[in-house]
Design a protein around this motif. Structure first.
Motif, PDB file in Angstrom:
ATOM      1  N   ARG A  68       0.488 -10.776   6.585  1.00 22.70           N
ATOM      2  CA  ARG A  68      -0.105  -9.469   6.860  1.00 22.70           C
ATOM      3  C   ARG A  68      -0.077  -9.257   8.377  1.00 22.70           C
ATOM      4  O   ARG A  68      -0.249 -10.209   9.144  1.00 22.70           O
ATOM      5  CB  ARG A  68      -1.550  -9.408   6.345  1.00 22.70           C
ATOM      6  N   HIS A  89      -7.779  -5.012   4.910  1.00 23.40           N
ATOM      7  CA  HIS A  89      -7.204  -6.276   4.464  1.00 23.40           C
ATOM      8  C   HIS A  89      -5.706  -6.347   4.709  1.00 23.40           C
ATOM      9  O   HIS A  89      -5.139  -7.439   4.797  1.00 23.40           O
ATOM     10  CB  HIS A  89      -7.469  -6.487   2.969  1.00 23.40           C
ATOM     11  N   HIS A  90      -5.081  -5.175   4.787  1.00 18.67           N
ATOM     12  CA  HIS A  90      -3.631  -5.101   4.947  1.00 18.67           C
ATOM     13  C   HIS A  90      -3.296  -4.077   6.026  1.00 18.67           C
ATOM     14  O   HIS A  90      -2.991  -2.922   5.722  1.00 18.67           O
ATOM     15  CB  HIS A  90      -2.974  -4.689   3.619  1.00 18.67           C
ATOM     16  N   THR A  99       2.728  -1.881   0.474  1.00 18.64           N
ATOM     17  CA  THR A  99       2.792  -3.125  -0.287  1.00 18.64           C
ATOM     18  C   THR A  99       4.151  -3.800  -0.174  1.00 18.64           C
ATOM     19  O   THR A  99       4.237  -5.033  -0.157  1.00 18.64           O
ATOM     20  CB  THR A  99       2.471  -2.866  -1.776  1.00 18.64           C
ATOM     21  N   HIS A 135       4.251  -5.619   3.033  1.00 15.02           N
ATOM     22  CA  HIS A 135       3.481  -6.850   2.844  1.00 15.02           C
ATOM     23  C   HIS A 135       4.337  -7.905   2.153  1.00 15.02           C
ATOM     24  O   HIS A 135       4.292  -9.091   2.508  1.00 15.02           O
ATOM     25  CB  HIS A 135       2.229  -6.548   2.014  1.00 15.02           C
ATOM     26  N   ASP A 171       0.613 -15.480   1.142  1.00 14.23           N
ATOM     27  CA  ASP A 171       0.059 -14.153   0.862  1.00 14.23           C
ATOM     28  C   ASP A 171      -1.024 -13.796   1.879  1.00 14.23           C
ATOM     29  O   ASP A 171      -1.051 -12.698   2.429  1.00 14.23           O
ATOM     30  CB  ASP A 171      -0.502 -14.130  -0.557  1.00 14.23           C
ATOM     31  N   CYS A 189       5.184 -11.638   3.534  1.00 13.75           N
ATOM     32  CA  CYS A 189       4.842 -12.837   2.758  1.00 13.75           C
ATOM     33  C   CYS A 189       6.044 -13.761   2.611  1.00 13.75           C
ATOM     34  O   CYS A 189       5.926 -14.990   2.738  1.00 13.75           O
ATOM     35  CB  CYS A 189       4.316 -12.453   1.376  1.00 13.75           C
ATOM     36  N   ASP A 193       2.333  -9.801  -6.228  1.00 11.07           N
ATOM     37  CA  ASP A 193       1.662  -8.494  -6.168  1.00 11.07           C
ATOM     38  C   ASP A 193       2.380  -7.408  -6.950  1.00 11.07           C
ATOM     39  O   ASP A 193       2.135  -6.211  -6.728  1.00 11.07           O
ATOM     40  CB  ASP A 193       1.523  -8.032  -4.706  1.00 11.07           C
ATOM     41  N   GLN A 210      -2.269  -0.067   0.454  1.00  6.65           N
ATOM     42  CA  GLN A 210      -3.333  -1.042   0.250  1.00  6.65           C
ATOM     43  C   GLN A 210      -4.436  -0.764   1.275  1.00  6.65           C
ATOM     44  O   GLN A 210      -4.183  -0.104   2.279  1.00  6.65           O
ATOM     45  CB  GLN A 210      -2.797  -2.463   0.440  1.00  6.65           C
ATOM     46  N   GLU A 213      -0.709  -3.621   7.519  1.00  7.11           N
ATOM     47  CA  GLU A 213       0.636  -3.070   7.301  1.00  7.11           C
ATOM     48  C   GLU A 213       0.637  -1.965   6.240  1.00  7.11           C
ATOM     49  O   GLU A 213       1.597  -1.216   6.118  1.00  7.11           O
ATOM     50  CB  GLU A 213       1.611  -4.178   6.895  1.00  7.11           C
ATOM     51  N   GLU A 250      -6.443  -0.798   4.426  1.00  7.50           N
ATOM     52  CA  GLU A 250      -5.993  -1.192   5.761  1.00  7.50           C
ATOM     53  C   GLU A 250      -6.809  -2.333   6.343  1.00  7.50           C
ATOM     54  O   GLU A 250      -6.289  -3.126   7.131  1.00  7.50           O
ATOM     55  CB  GLU A 250      -6.046   0.016   6.697  1.00  7.50           C
TER      56      GLU A 250
END
Length: 410
Positions: free
Chosen positions: A349, A222-223, A228, A231, A345, A235, A256, A218, A225, A220
């Motif tokens: 992260r 926003h995520h 997915t 993540h 969600d 979550c 997701d 994903q 880690e 980086e």
């Protein structure tokens, strides 16, 4: 006739945890003797009785023999000559194979107390590999006691992997898989349940939609880690921290899934993954026969969670469309499940765990603003039929507009 407290009650009392249920084993008795003492028979496959006063379960000591596939493929033998040790050896883990006598003595033929101290989830005997349900049970116990430092013993994980490879998991009925999964989702560390299943190869057999997320990148920014599936673990961990109900936690599990279907040429972006996630969540829910409310909420969270993340930017008309999809007028309780799952969600992260999520309160306020729309007053104006529906919708959008103006420009 001797009576012993067994299983979880002994385990949790030795751990210093509250005992919520008590199960008992009776050695040296017959069904006739139990009924003569006013115990009420309730067991279908083997003799289990309810105490006439406490209504706790008392089972006659029994042995079992593998006779077919799946967790139900066993033949049981209960008789007055079955010993306590013979009954305990058929159990899954050493920490569940202890008993306490009426005098308070702990009977521990398989060294469960040692494994409690070592924080190990270890199988009692090689017969462990005969029952595929034990893969799920061990993973669930790992999720329950993770906070105490428990882990699955290496040799037990090997047996679980053998079970996963044997095809026995295919014989588990969907209702039983869902029962174990729903219980695991409500444990203190639900992500550990799925991590253990992944480690022994059971995740791709029972939850292939989830296993397919492993290694999918994903953005980086926003995520942090990136991965997915990582993540997903974060979550679920956040869902437990937020103390979300089962319906919301299941939605977090599914939100997701569509990212696994993103063409690799588009990585790390996942355009329109929401629609794919909703479709895959429906597939998973149907296969596991998930209750309708949880299945519907999961599909809605999958399809609209990014709407929630962008709530402060959405036009009032789009917010109203979101509320219509959630059916918040008739199902106001669904909004809280939706918002809880979306917050899990957003905060699930790396480095985002303590971030505020003002979108939730904004949407709560917007939904509350809808209550100010006086439908009766519109009817009193003589508006009927489709025109009334249009007038109500227009008034609700205006209510959201007014709320947004007040909220963003106090």
């Amino acid at each position: 006739m001797k009576v012993y407290l067994v299983g979880g009650a002994v385990r949790d009392s030795l751990l210093g945890l509250p005992v919520t249920e008590k199960d008992w084993v009776v050695v040296g008795a017959t069904p006739e003797e139990m009924e003569a003492n006013e115990f009420r028979p309730v067991g279908k496959d083997f003799p289990v009785f309810l105490h006439p006063e406490t209504q706790e379960e008392y089972a006659l000591a029994r042995t079992e023999r593998k006779s077919g596939h799946g967790y139900g493929g066993f033949t049981f033998h209960a008789a007055s000559d079955v010993s306590l040790e013979e009954d305990l050896i058929r159990r899954d883990l050493t920490i569940n194979a202890m008993a306490r006598s009426e005098g308070g003595e702990v009977v521990d033929p398989f060294h469960g107390k040692i494994d409690l101290k070592a924080r190990l989830l270890r199988h009692v005997s090689p017969a462990f590999a005969e029952d595929p349900l034990r893969v799920l049970r061990v993973a669930r116990f790992a999720a329950r006691y993770h906070w105490l430092g428990f882990r699955v013993a290496d040799d037990t994980l090997t047996l679980m992997r053998q079970l996963s490879d044997s095809g026995e998991l295919d014989y588990l009925v969907p209702e039983r898989v869902w029962k174990e999964t729903s219980r695991a989702l409500m444990e203190p560390a639900p992500q550990v349940f799925f991590q253990v299943l992944h480690a022994c190869g059971a995740l791709e057999k029972l939850f292939p939609e989830l296993a397919a997320l492993d290694g999918v990148p994903q953005p980086e920014v926003h995520h942090p880690e990136v991965d997915t599936l990582v993540h997903q673990w974060l979550c679920l961990e956040m869902a437990a921290k937020l103390k979300l109900p089962l319906t919301a936690r299941y939605a977090v599990l599914c939100h997701d899934l569509g990212k696994a279907k993103t063409p690799q040429a588009e990585w790390p972006r996942h355009i329109a993954h929401e629609i794919r996630s909703a479709r895959l969540s429906r597939t998973l829910s149907k296969r596991l026969r998930v209750p309708r409310d949880a299945a519907d909420t999961a599909a809605l969270v999958a399809e609209y969670h990014t709407h929630c993340h962008r709530a402060l930017e959405l036009k009032p008309q789009t917010v109203w469309k979101l509320f219509k999809a959630l059916d918040v007028i008739r199902r106001p309780e669904r909004l809280e499940d939706f918002l809880g799952a979306c917050e899990a969600d957003a905060r699930g992260r790396t480095g985002f765990e303590d971030r505020d999520y003002p979108q939730a309160n904004y949407l709560r306020g917007a939904a509350q603003a809808l209550q100010c729309v006086d439908v009766a007053a519109l009817r009193a104006q003589g508006i009927e039929g489709p025109a009334l529906g249009d007038a109500i919708e227009k008034a609700r959008i205006q209510a959201i507009t007014t709320f947004k103006q007040q909220e963003l420009n106090p």
